[in-house]
Write a protein that holds these residues in place. Structure first.
Motif, PDB file in Angstrom:
ATOM      1  N   SER B  69       0.800  -1.221   0.000  1.00 32.34           N
ATOM      2  CA  SER B  69       0.000   0.000   0.000  1.00 32.34           C
ATOM      3  C   SER B  69       0.837   1.277   0.000  1.00 32.34           C
ATOM      4  O   SER B  69       0.896   2.001  -0.982  1.00 32.34           O
ATOM      5  CB  SER B  69      -0.938  -0.025   1.212  1.00 32.34           C
ATOM      6  N   GLU B  70       1.515   1.548   1.125  1.00 34.34           N
ATOM      7  CA  GLU B  70       2.271   2.799   1.223  1.00 34.34           C
ATOM      8  C   GLU B  70       3.501   2.777   0.329  1.00 34.34           C
ATOM      9  O   GLU B  70       3.855   3.776  -0.289  1.00 34.34           O
ATOM     10  CB  GLU B  70       2.681   3.052   2.681  1.00 34.34           C
ATOM     11  N   LEU B  71       4.151   1.612   0.271  1.00 37.00           N
ATOM     12  CA  LEU B  71       5.312   1.502  -0.611  1.00 37.00           C
ATOM     13  C   LEU B  71       4.903   1.729  -2.066  1.00 37.00           C
ATOM     14  O   LEU B  71       5.604   2.369  -2.833  1.00 37.00           O
ATOM     15  CB  LEU B  71       5.958   0.119  -0.470  1.00 37.00           C
ATOM     16  N   GLY B  72       3.755   1.179  -2.400  1.00 37.49           N
ATOM     17  CA  GLY B  72       3.260   1.332  -3.768  1.00 37.49           C
ATOM     18  C   GLY B  72       2.945   2.779  -4.096  1.00 37.49           C
ATOM     19  O   GLY B  72       3.243   3.265  -5.189  1.00 37.49           O
ATOM     20  N   TRP B  73       2.360   3.483  -3.119  1.00 37.04           N
ATOM     21  CA  TRP B  73       2.046   4.895  -3.339  1.00 37.04           C
ATOM     22  C   TRP B  73       3.332   5.722  -3.445  1.00 37.04           C
ATOM     23  O   TRP B  73       3.448   6.595  -4.309  1.00 37.04           O
ATOM     24  CB  TRP B  73       1.159   5.426  -2.218  1.00 37.04           C
ATOM     25  N   ALA B  74       4.301   5.402  -2.578  1.00 41.40           N
ATOM     26  CA  ALA B  74       5.581   6.126  -2.641  1.00 41.40           C
ATOM     27  C   ALA B  74       6.250   5.896  -4.000  1.00 41.40           C
ATOM     28  O   ALA B  74       6.804   6.818  -4.606  1.00 41.40           O
ATOM     29  CB  ALA B  74       6.498   5.655  -1.514  1.00 41.40           C
ATOM     30  N   ARG B  75       6.180   4.671  -4.470  1.00 37.64           N
ATOM     31  CA  ARG B  75       6.769   4.363  -5.777  1.00 37.64           C
ATOM     32  C   ARG B  75       6.046   5.112  -6.893  1.00 37.64           C
ATOM     33  O   ARG B  75       6.674   5.628  -7.825  1.00 37.64           O
ATOM     34  CB  ARG B  75       6.679   2.851  -6.017  1.00 37.64           C
ATOM     35  N   LEU B  76       4.722   5.146  -6.776  1.00 40.85           N
ATOM     36  CA  LEU B  76       3.945   5.858  -7.794  1.00 40.85           C
ATOM     37  C   LEU B  76       4.301   7.341  -7.796  1.00 40.85           C
ATOM     38  O   LEU B  76       4.425   7.964  -8.859  1.00 40.85           O
ATOM     39  CB  LEU B  76       2.450   5.657  -7.530  1.00 40.85           C
ATOM     40  N   GLN B  77       4.487   7.892  -6.611  1.00 41.64           N
ATOM     41  CA  GLN B  77       4.858   9.309  -6.536  1.00 41.64           C
ATOM     42  C   GLN B  77       6.210   9.555  -7.201  1.00 41.64           C
ATOM     43  O   GLN B  77       6.400  10.542  -7.901  1.00 41.64           O
ATOM     44  CB  GLN B  77       4.914   9.753  -5.074  1.00 41.64           C
ATOM     45  N   ARG B  78       7.144   8.616  -6.990  1.00 43.20           N
ATOM     46  CA  ARG B  78       8.458   8.750  -7.646  1.00 43.20           C
ATOM     47  C   ARG B  78       8.281   8.693  -9.159  1.00 43.20           C
ATOM     48  O   ARG B  78       8.891   9.464  -9.900  1.00 43.20           O
ATOM     49  CB  ARG B  78       9.397   7.633  -7.194  1.00 43.20           C
ATOM     50  N   SER B  79       7.441   7.776  -9.609  1.00 39.75           N
ATOM     51  CA  SER B  79       7.215   7.649 -11.048  1.00 39.75           C
ATOM     52  C   SER B  79       6.578   8.912 -11.609  1.00 39.75           C
ATOM     53  O   SER B  79       6.925   9.367 -12.699  1.00 39.75           O
ATOM     54  CB  SER B  79       6.306   6.448 -11.337  1.00 39.75           C
TER      55      SER B  79
END
Lengths: 185, 210
Positions: B69-79
């Motif tokens: 969840s949070e890791l995925g959102w952080a990754r999406l923000q980086r992308s």
């Protein structure tokens, strides 16, 4: 914002609203990840697909025509990204052909031979034996409670094919799980 | 359609009757079938057991594979931040233009880089006719970020003195030939440099020539 409908969120995302994307992500990331995981059987790949799908939502929210439910549109993107990734990782194995199909007759023997102790493991074993596309129909029907016209749209197949795949999947699952289901009955 | 065929068609709808996903008219037809057919009722009960078993296992499977969840959102923000470094198109028009531009780059490179065939060559430029063979160097698989445009690809190729040998695929994956020279100490140094580019989502070494 959290009260907004799926369509309203997409409109805001199309306008470049990242807060709306966050709400959209919270609403759907679990379903996207789990559906992709059912196709790819790999957590890292499913996480990659989740990222690709949400990026595409960010880029293409404005192209959502509203002719289907947002969830159907999203699952369609998820399936396409998952299949693309699968084809890229296994280029020599066409999608759906990699999974056993011919040994349906052996399922019960093999299943018994494994002596699996837990019912869940037995069900998982039988689900994993299904063709990818059949497993997806079962998952979308029984776990996502998706109507068959929506499944047809997600998978880009005719309505009749959805029913046929469900029929075959059901027969194969019953054959594999027959003993277990009879014990429960 | 005969009665038997009609009943078969209705039996095929039972999974969605069970999950409450039939439209009103279909639901009424299925219920009429259930009212008159014992075998249809048996079939429904079998399906109910099956659906329960599948739902329970899928729920357990989901618990065992928690969503990032949070890791995925952080990754999406980086992308998203990465993609924001290039112009953000609101329509998905870049892919065909990128493909066309890539084809153009390949065509130009074939013309510019035409050399006599070498017996020690490892790789070939793809083309419809003339074939350019390339000696030594590295073959790298590169996926550009979704917002990348052809000028970004061309800029990176010029920067690396590289040649596009294949792609882009539907996912924007390309194969690039990078000549071995003094700029990069080794393959890893070259790969690190490519991976650091803001328009590159990932890069992997496919091969290294003699």
């Amino acid at each position: 914002m959290t009260e907004a409908t799926d369509e309203q969120l997409l409109q805001r995302i199309a306008g470049g609203d990242q807060a709306a994307l966050r709400v959209f992500y919270e609403r759907f990331h679990g379903a996207v990840y789990q559906f992709s995981l059912r196709t790819l059987n790999n957590a890292a790949d499913a996480a990659d697909v989740l990222n690709l799908v949400m990026l595409e939502v960010w880029q293409k929210a404005g192209s959502f025509a509203g002719q289907s439910q947002v969830r159907t549109w999203l699952f369609s993107i998820t399936r396409n990204k998952s299949v693309d990734l699968l084809r890229r990782k296994r280029p020599s194995e066409p999608f759906d052909e990699a999974v056993l199909e011919a040994d349906a007759e052996d399922h019960c023997e093999h299943f018994a031979g494994l002596q699996l102790k837990q019912q869940g493991a037995q069900v998982r074993h039988c689900l994993d034996k299904l063709k990818d596309s059949h497993r997806q129909v079962v998952y979308l029907t029984f776990f996502e409670d998706m109507a068959y016209p929506d499944i047809a749209e997600v998978m880009s197949i005719p309505l009749g094919t959805v029913k046929t795949r469900m029929l075959h999947a059901k027969q194969q699952l019953l054959q594999c799980l027959g003993r277990l289901l009879r014990m429960d009955a | 359609m005969s009665h038997e065929q009609n009943d078969e068609a209705l039996l095929a709808l039972l999974p969605w009757y069970l999950s409450g996903q039939l439209e009103t008219a279909e639901k009424a037809q299925v219920e009429a079938l259930l009212a008159r057919s014992e075998s249809a009722r048996d079939e429904l009960e079998t399906l109910r057991s099956l659906a329960q078993a599948v739902r329970a296992e899928e729920a357990e499977h989901s618990r065992q594979h928690p969503v990032p969840s949070e890791l995925g959102w952080a990754r999406l923000q980086r992308s998203l931040a990465q993609s924001a470094t290039v112009a953000k198109p609101r329509r998905d028009w870049w892919r065909p233009s990128l493909a066309a531009a890539a084809a153009l780059i390949v065509a130009l490179q074939i013309g510019i880089l035409a050399r006599p065939t070498s017996l020690e060559s490892d790789w070939r430029l793809q083309s419809g006719g003339a074939v350019q063979q390339l000696t030594g160097g590295y073959r790298v698989q590169v996926r550009f970020v979704d917002h990348a445009q052809w000028q970004h690809v061309r800029a990176l190729l010029l920067d690396l003195d590289g040649v596009l040998v294949d792609g882009p695929s539907a996912l924007g994956v390309m194969q690039v030939y990078v000549p071995a020279n003094r700029r990069f100490a080794d393959a890893q140094a070259m790969l690190n440099y490519v991976q650091q580019q803001s328009v590159v989502q990932y890069a992997a070494l496919l091969g290294q020539g003699r």
